[in-house]
Design a protein around this motif. Structure first.
Motif, short mmCIF file in Angstrom:
data_model
loop_
_atom_site.label_atom_id
_atom_site.label_comp_id
_atom_site.label_asym_id
_atom_site.label_seq_id
_atom_site.Cartn_x
_atom_site.Cartn_y
_atom_site.Cartn_z
N THR A 1 50.19 30.52 -45.19
CA THR A 1 50.53 31.28 -46.48
C THR A 1 51.49 32.53 -45.84
O THR A 1 52.55 33.01 -46.41
N LYS A 2 50.93 33.03 -44.85
CA LYS A 2 51.71 34.19 -44.25
C LYS A 2 52.94 33.98 -43.42
O LYS A 2 53.82 34.72 -43.40
N LYS A 3 52.93 32.61 -43.07
CA LYS A 3 54.39 32.37 -42.07
C LYS A 3 55.16 31.37 -42.90
O LYS A 3 56.41 31.29 -42.40
N VAL A 4 54.87 30.71 -43.91
CA VAL A 4 55.62 29.43 -44.36
C VAL A 4 55.91 30.02 -45.84
O VAL A 4 55.13 30.11 -46.71
N ASN A 5 57.26 29.84 -46.19
CA ASN A 5 57.79 30.07 -47.47
C ASN A 5 57.84 28.67 -48.34
O ASN A 5 58.66 27.74 -47.84
N PRO A 6 56.98 28.35 -49.17
CA PRO A 6 56.92 26.90 -49.80
C PRO A 6 58.17 26.79 -50.77
O PRO A 6 58.28 25.50 -51.05
N GLU A 7 58.96 27.69 -50.88
CA GLU A 7 60.07 27.56 -51.57
C GLU A 7 61.28 26.77 -50.88
O GLU A 7 62.09 26.43 -51.43
N LYS A 8 61.03 27.07 -49.51
CA LYS A 8 61.85 26.42 -48.71
C LYS A 8 61.52 25.15 -48.07
O LYS A 8 60.23 25.03 -47.61
N LEU B 1 48.14 21.54 -48.27
CA LEU B 1 49.06 21.79 -46.98
C LEU B 1 50.38 21.07 -47.58
O LEU B 1 51.46 21.80 -47.05
N ILE B 2 50.65 19.92 -48.04
CA ILE B 2 51.83 19.54 -48.50
C ILE B 2 52.76 20.33 -49.56
O ILE B 2 54.08 20.70 -49.29
N LYS B 3 52.03 20.95 -50.49
CA LYS B 3 52.53 21.96 -51.19
C LYS B 3 52.97 23.38 -50.58
O LYS B 3 54.20 23.75 -50.71
N ALA B 4 52.26 23.57 -49.37
CA ALA B 4 52.62 24.94 -48.82
C ALA B 4 53.71 24.35 -47.82
O ALA B 4 54.46 25.37 -47.48
N PHE B 5 53.78 23.34 -47.09
CA PHE B 5 54.96 23.06 -46.33
C PHE B 5 56.27 22.79 -46.85
O PHE B 5 57.04 22.87 -46.49
N ASN B 6 55.96 22.10 -48.34
CA ASN B 6 57.35 21.46 -48.97
C ASN B 6 58.08 20.85 -47.98
O ASN B 6 59.33 21.06 -47.79
N PRO B 7 57.51 19.84 -47.22
CA PRO B 7 58.34 18.96 -46.35
C PRO B 7 59.46 17.91 -47.23
O PRO B 7 59.11 17.30 -48.11
#
Length: 407
Positions: A41-48, A116-122
């Motif tokens: 959460t600190k490093k990854v923007n889930p909107e991107k 994880l997949i929600k956070a990564f938004n791959p």
């Protein structure tokens, strides 16, 4: 079957936590996953959107690295996330510059996969060679996120091709496309009605060929070698080192470079006992005066091996008396014939190198002596090895061309 898989995952996690009390690698495995989603959460923007690369360990990272780097070169604005399963990959590459985030992969549970997949938004997920995780694969499939396996390789004895392997075949069904190393893998996948596979070869060939074409100059190594024929032993284990110690005694005109797979203090001390005529690289490289009389150089750091082969005449690849040999291609790319132990059947390139005469498998000291003598009687075998590597390049461009349709 899913309930049994879920129990196995939880049991694995429990066993690792127990081992972490007294095992350094297990401790890193556990600590690295502590508050993992807070780290993300600190490093990854889930909107991107991100391109997600997963690697089991360091070897798979080097295998998939050419694809990652070419993608970044062609699509510099794309954000890349890397996960590792093993500490031996994460701890060495956790500061890799081309990634926007590097993390341990949480254990494969349904909750972890969804989170994880929600956070990564791959926008794309790429797994290298193997590691087939049910919940991660299903979540990607359910979210209609393309999932690709690159440099995959399959063997008849794997569970996917057994009568009781229906659950594991289900995991494979979630993969959007397979890029595999050999024709046997294509045939095996077709036998279980998986048609979405392409023969591309192994991306490691591109990586090692590039490395050999741009070798790093290592002054201390060059001074140690001092024009002597050099035996480079890479990724060795104690069983390998015992054999090498025997031939070091009979080949006093040779220099030996030992780069063990594990560089813990206790292992390095054991190697020093085997090679009393040796010296540690950390001692040698920082000495005020260079002493070229040492016959054996013990590499007590990580990261040099792929450059060491540039100074060798023949290479020994460790692991063949354990679960399987390590990377033979790095040495072959530099034009070194290779020697390894008996457990190499999982590695197509090892079988190929033996077939063309550029490698030999050994089981004991006598066979090692014979292999060393045979492979160094002429430079032809080294040339055969490097030609083999160069003939197998091109996989990276083939894969990236395919991936472009998703980008």
């Amino acid at each position: 079957m899913l309930w049994l898989y879920n129990i196995a995952i939880q049991l694995y996690g429990l066993i690792i936590r127990i081992f972490s009390i007294f095992n350094t690698k297990a401790s890193l495995f556990v600590k690295g996953r502590h508050h993992i989603f807070e780290q993300i959460t600190k490093k990854v923007n889930p909107e991107k959107p991100h391109i997600w690369f997963h690697f089991a360990s360091l070897g798979e990272f080097e295998q998939g690295r050419p694809v990652l780097e070419l993608l970044k070169e062609l699509y510099p604005k794309k954000r890349i996330i890397i996960t590792f399963f093993s500490p031996s990959g994460y701890e060495i590459r956790k500061n890799y510059a081309l990634a926007d985030g590097i993390f341990y992969l949480p254990l494969d549970t349904q909750a972890n996969a969804q989170k994880l997949i929600k956070a990564f938004n791959p926008e794309l997920a790429i797994f290298t060679k193997y590691e087939y995780w049910y919940h991660y694969f299903k979540e990607l499939h359910d979210k209609k996120i393309p999932l690709l396996i690159i440099s995959g390789i399959f063997r008849p004895n794997q569970i996917f091709f057994k009568g009781h392997g229906a659950f594991h075949r289900k995991i494979l069904s979630y993969v959007s496309h397979f890029f595999v190393q050999n024709k046997e893998s294509i045939t095996l996948l077709k036998s279980i009605n998986i048609q979405n596979a392409t023969l591309s070869g192994d991306t490691r060939f591109d990586r090692v060929a590039k490395n050999a074409a741009n070798p790093k100059k290592l002054n201390a190594i060059e001074q140690f070698c001092n024009d002597a024929p050099v035996f480079v032993a890479g990724s060795t284990w104690p069983s390998d080192e015992n054999l090498i110690a025997s031939i070091a005694k009979t080949h006093t005109d040779w220099k030996f470079i030992i780069a063990p797979h594990e560089i813990g203090i206790n292992h390095i001390k054991e190697i020093e006992k085997l090679f009393p005529q040796g010296i540690k690289y950390s001692t040698y490289a920082t000495a005020d005066q260079i002493n070229n009389s040492a016959q054996v150089l013990i590499i007590d750091n990580i990261g040099m091996l792929s450059s060491l082969y540039a100074y060798g005449k023949v290479a020994y690849i460790g692991g063949g008396f354990g679960v399987g040999i390590h990377n033979t291609l790095e040495a072959a790319a530099f034009g070194l014939p290779v020697i390894f132990g008996p457990k190499y059947d999982k590695f197509q390139e090892a079988k190929d190198l033996i077939q063309i005469g550029a490698a030999k498998s050994i089981s004991n000291q006598v066979e090692l002596e014979k292999a060393l003598s045979a492979l160094t009687e002429t430079s032809e075998y080294g040339l055969i090895a490097s030609n083999y590597v160069n003939s197998k390049t091109g996989s990276t461009e083939q894969i990236v061309k395919y991936l472009s349709k998703y980008l």
